[in-house]
Design a protein around this motif. Structure first.
Motif, PDB file in Angstrom:
ATOM      1  N   PRO A   1     -24.356  12.547 -56.737  1.00  0.00           N
ATOM      2  CA  PRO A   1     -24.826  12.309 -55.368  1.00  0.00           C
ATOM      3  C   PRO A   1     -23.712  12.474 -54.319  1.00  0.00           C
ATOM      4  O   PRO A   1     -22.539  12.177 -54.597  1.00  0.00           O
ATOM      5  N   GLU A   2     -24.128  12.927 -53.142  1.00  0.00           N
ATOM      6  CA  GLU A   2     -23.177  13.036 -52.014  1.00  0.00           C
ATOM      7  C   GLU A   2     -22.951  11.660 -51.405  1.00  0.00           C
ATOM      8  O   GLU A   2     -23.878  10.849 -51.314  1.00  0.00           O
ATOM      9  N   ILE A   3     -21.732  11.428 -50.969  1.00  0.00           N
ATOM     10  CA  ILE A   3     -21.431  10.149 -50.303  1.00  0.00           C
ATOM     11  C   ILE A   3     -20.512  10.377 -49.109  1.00  0.00           C
ATOM     12  O   ILE A   3     -19.757  11.352 -49.056  1.00  0.00           O
ATOM     13  N   ASN A   4     -20.603   9.462 -48.166  1.00  0.00           N
ATOM     14  CA  ASN A   4     -19.626   9.357 -47.084  1.00  0.00           C
ATOM     15  C   ASN A   4     -19.028   7.962 -47.199  1.00  0.00           C
ATOM     16  O   ASN A   4     -19.764   6.998 -47.435  1.00  0.00           O
ATOM     17  N   VAL A   5     -17.729   7.874 -47.051  1.00  0.00           N
ATOM     18  CA  VAL A   5     -17.073   6.566 -47.228  1.00  0.00           C
ATOM     19  C   VAL A   5     -16.173   6.266 -46.028  1.00  0.00           C
ATOM     20  O   VAL A   5     -15.338   7.092 -45.656  1.00  0.00           O
ATOM     21  N   ILE A   6     -16.384   5.104 -45.448  1.00  0.00           N
ATOM     22  CA  ILE A   6     -15.438   4.624 -44.440  1.00  0.00           C
ATOM     23  C   ILE A   6     -14.572   3.581 -45.125  1.00  0.00           C
ATOM     24  O   ILE A   6     -15.089   2.616 -45.710  1.00  0.00           O
ATOM     25  N   GLY A   7     -13.279   3.798 -45.099  1.00  0.00           N
ATOM     26  CA  GLY A   7     -12.372   2.905 -45.820  1.00  0.00           C
ATOM     27  C   GLY A   7     -11.402   2.196 -44.890  1.00  0.00           C
ATOM     28  O   GLY A   7     -11.089   2.692 -43.804  1.00  0.00           O
ATOM     29  N   ALA A   8     -10.963   1.040 -45.318  1.00  0.00           N
ATOM     30  CA  ALA A   8      -9.937   0.301 -44.577  1.00  0.00           C
ATOM     31  C   ALA A   8      -9.122  -0.497 -45.576  1.00  0.00           C
ATOM     32  O   ALA A   8      -9.648  -0.963 -46.587  1.00  0.00           O
ATOM     33  N   ASP A   9      -7.840  -0.590 -45.327  1.00  0.00           N
ATOM     34  CA  ASP A   9      -7.039  -1.449 -46.188  1.00  0.00           C
ATOM     35  C   ASP A   9      -5.910  -2.096 -45.407  1.00  0.00           C
ATOM     36  O   ASP A   9      -5.599  -1.689 -44.282  1.00  0.00           O
ATOM     37  N   PHE A  10      -5.329  -3.130 -46.008  1.00  0.00           N
ATOM     38  CA  PHE A  10      -4.194  -3.808 -45.385  1.00  0.00           C
ATOM     39  C   PHE A  10      -3.292  -4.370 -46.466  1.00  0.00           C
ATOM     40  O   PHE A  10      -3.726  -4.596 -47.605  1.00  0.00           O
ATOM     41  N   SER A  11      -2.032  -4.584 -46.127  1.00  0.00           N
ATOM     42  CA  SER A  11      -1.138  -5.345 -47.002  1.00  0.00           C
ATOM     43  C   SER A  11      -0.074  -6.016 -46.151  1.00  0.00           C
ATOM     44  O   SER A  11       0.350  -5.473 -45.133  1.00  0.00           O
ATOM     45  N   GLY A  12       0.297  -7.190 -46.567  1.00  0.00           N
ATOM     46  CA  GLY A  12       1.303  -7.944 -45.819  1.00  0.00           C
ATOM     47  C   GLY A  12       1.850  -9.060 -46.675  1.00  0.00           C
ATOM     48  O   GLY A  12       1.583  -9.121 -47.886  1.00  0.00           O
ATOM     49  N   SER A  13       2.610  -9.918 -46.046  1.00  0.00           N
ATOM     50  CA  SER A  13       3.283 -10.964 -46.823  1.00  0.00           C
ATOM     51  C   SER A  13       3.269 -12.290 -46.072  1.00  0.00           C
ATOM     52  O   SER A  13       4.317 -12.808 -45.690  1.00  0.00           O
TER      53      SER A  13
END
Lengths: 430, 242
Positions: A262-274
């Protein structure tokens, strides 16, 4: 062949060509008493060749020579076949060229077979969708196959931009052994009178509109947090049933299942910190699939994918004063799960180094699957993976460990509960 | 005349008891005097049995805020790179994972790639930023300071004792004490010589007394003030380093 040999022999003539790689022996043993046996017998020789050709060019080639499996000897003729006695394959890993400061300063291009490793989470990266999964060794989950792609990078003082275009669709490599069943729920029963089944995989036609995927990402550091936003358009790389029909083959009714991607569209977000000294990260993928309907000639159409869904990973790590390192993640949606069938997973790993980092002991490595929060007792799966890694000298590493699986109900890990294994890996790097 | 006497009264105590924090600040300035530097590193790791293993790499530094270290040998460490940026932002690149990883502050007190230097040791440029100094001793040739972490600064060390050369203000030795007051590590600066107009140490020895393990860091092919741009110290460079 002659030309390839000439090229390989001539490679060291290029200034700065560097060779490296490793030799690895990997054995796994199924511990179940009544059917104890070796399940993995693999030797890998990896050769990296790379060079900087001036200030703006760089190339890298990864070659793998893998002897994998067991002698498949059933007839006297098989004894005369080296292929049957020693299954050997040669694989091409990442093979790309880098062009730095292409056209304008700070604009880089990477062209060729490559792995685009996005996301801040450990191993399970729902925002990383360009590369299909390599599930040949299911326990090495999160591993990806390189694909042919063009990747552009541009950096400013504040932001980093990345754009990837992969022209050809490549499906995920599926496990071919006892792990196969774990990835598919065994809910389907054959219709009356049907005793045979056949599955057909239908890959997209290799034209831009069908088989290409593309993705873009912008990232930066704000208030000591690394954050990124991304978009992907392409296909799921694990097959989904597309059509089920009865066909008569050799006068026998056969259930034929056609699988698609199947076809997909993906909106992604990520973060990293301390924050407060603790490593903390999160990765979110909002997946919008095309409407994907299973054409079932027996039971009628069934919509398998339609609604958008969210896969995410939240995790952290911490090193205690006594040197113990703890890594934990909460995962919503495993690599093989999509749509309405997302389960929750918790991973937890505790390790400590001794002998000036030469010995690493991980007494607790746990991955737990919770398929139903309202009935955890009856529907759960747990994998325990204690491990010991010892490096007596530089460049050599001995790794021994065990996989103990338990579970109940209908979930991925529970389906693997018969597989308790011990493994040993010896790796020599050069 | 009265003014001169009054001025002398004000100035004399400065000569009599040098300000320890000012000495530390001056030593920091000397240690970070070059605008930038790049060099080859050879790290010799010696365990308690006398067994040696060798790491080789390259190091880049700009001012007192940017540092990038990358290992080239041995093969199983090749490509591991460490980037230190202002505001305690640090990244590490492990080629096996093909991923740049942010280093959380809990890792800062862990040793870097089996050496006796912690990530924090490698990213500390100005001791005067994190420590308050008091003068313990003054000889003809050295100042001996006691450094205690400033309020709010988290360090694994309880305090430091620092020997500073009175003539050059270059660091000679640092003793690191744990929070119970036990001597933990000793860093000795050797082969201090002049390159251009700067005092540079060509060899540093970090001895961990608890582990009975030593790391000797020899710096070679030192190039100063070559004009390394700030943008070199970026994730882009980590990605480009192989």
């Amino acid at each position: 062949m002659k030309r390839i040999l000439m090229f390989l022999l001539a490679l060291p003539l290029f200034a700065g060509v560097k060779f490296g790689g490793y030799l690895e022996f990997y054995g796994r043993y199924w511990l179940k008493s009544d059917s104890a046996r070796w399940t993995m017998n693999r030797e890998t020789f990896k050769l990296n060749t790379e060079a900087d050709m001036g200030e703006h060019l760089h190339f890298k080639v990864e070659n793998y020579m893998v002897h994998d499996g067991f002698p498949a000897v059933f007839t006297p003729e098989d004894l005369t076949s080296r292929g049957k006695l020693s299954p050997l394959s040669i694989r091409l890993g990442e093979t790309y060229a880098d062009v730095y400061d292409f056209l304008v300063p700070d604009f880089d291009l990477r062209i060729g077979r490559q792995i685009v490793n996005w996301g801040t989470a450990d191993k399970i990266n729902p925002t990383s969708n360009i590369n299909p999964y390599d599930m040949e060794d299911f326990m090495d989950f999160g591993k990806r196959l390189p694909v042919n792609a063009a990747r552009a990078f541009y950096s400013t003082d504040l932001l980093n931009f990345e754009f990837v275009f992969a022209p050809i669709f490549t499906p995920s490599f599926m496990p071919a052994n006892e792990f196969t069943e774990a990835l598919t729920s065994n809910s389907s029963t054959l219709p009356p009178g049907v005793t045979r089944t056949r599955t057909v995989i239908q890959t997209p036609v290799p034209k831009v509109s069908e088989s290409s995927s593309f993705a873009g990402k912008v990232s930066g550091n704000f208030f000591d947090w690394d954050v990124s936003l991304s978009y992907f358009h392409g296909r799921l790389t694990v097959p989904f049933p597309k059509k089920m029909e009865i066909s008569v083959e050799d006068s026998t009714p056969v259930l034929v299942t056609t699988m698609g991607f199947p076809e997909i569209n993906v909106i992604g977000a990520d973060f990293s910190g301390s924050p407060f000294g603790v490593g903390f990260w999160g990765e979110f993928a909002y997946i919008m699939p095309e409407k994907y309907v299973l054409e079932n000639t027996l039971l009628g159409p069934d919509t398998l994918l339609k609604k958008p869904f969210l896969k995410y990973v939240i995790g952290g790590d911490y090193t205690f004063k006594n040197g113990f390192y703890l890594n934990f993640q909460f995962i919503h949606g495993f690599t093989n799960e999509y749509g309405d069938s997302l389960n929750d997973y918790v991973t937890f790993r505790l390790e400590k180094k001794f002998l000036n980092d030469r010995l690493k002991v991980a007494p607790l490595g746990i991955a737990a699957e919770i398929a139903d929060w309202s009935n955890v007792k009856e529907n759960y799966g747990v994998i325990l993976n204690p491990e010991l890694v010892y490096s007596p000298f530089d460049n050599i590493e001995f790794k021994v460990g065990g996989i103990v699986i338990d579970g109940k109900g209908e979930n991925t890990f529970a389906r693997l509960k018969e597989i308790d294994e011990a493994y040993i890996r010896v790796k020599l790097t050069f | 005349m009265k003014r001169i006497i009054a001025s002398l009264i004000l100035v004399l105590p400065i000569f009599a008891a040098p300000n320890a924090n000012a000495i530390l600040a001056k030593a920091d300035s000397v240690m970070n005097a070059p605008k930038d530097r790049k060099m080859k590193m050879v790290m010799i790791l010696i365990d308690k049995h006398g067994n040696k293993s060798i790491r080789e790499g390259e190091s880049y530094q700009k001012g007192d805020s940017y540092r990038l270290i990358r290992f080239t040998k041995p093969a199983d460490q090749r490509g591991i790179a460490f980037l230190s940026l202002p505001h305690d932002v640090m990244y590490v690149y492990f080629p096996a994972f093909k991923k740049i990883r942010r280093i959380a502050s809990h890792v800062k007190n862990q040793t870097f790639a089996g050496t006796d230097f912690t990530y924090d040791d490698l990213s500390t440029f100005r001791y005067s930023k994190d420590y308050h100094a008091t003068l313990l001793e003054e000889t003809d040739s050295t100042y001996v300071l006691k450094l205690t972490p400033k309020p709010g600064v988290k360090k694994d060390y309880g305090f430091l004792k620092m020997w500073i050369d009175k003539k050059t203000y270059h660091l000679l030795k640092i003793e690191f004490y744990d929070k119970s007051g036990n001597l933990w590590k000793v860093l000795t600066f050797k082969n201090i010589h002049r390159v251009k107009n700067y005092w540079i140490s060509g060899e540093m020895e970090m001895k961990d007394l608890k582990k009975n393990h030593t790391t000797i860091m020899k710096l070679e092919e030192i190039e100063l003030d070559t004009g390394i741009p700030t943008k070199f110290f970026s994730r882009r460079t980590l990605r480009r380093m192989h």
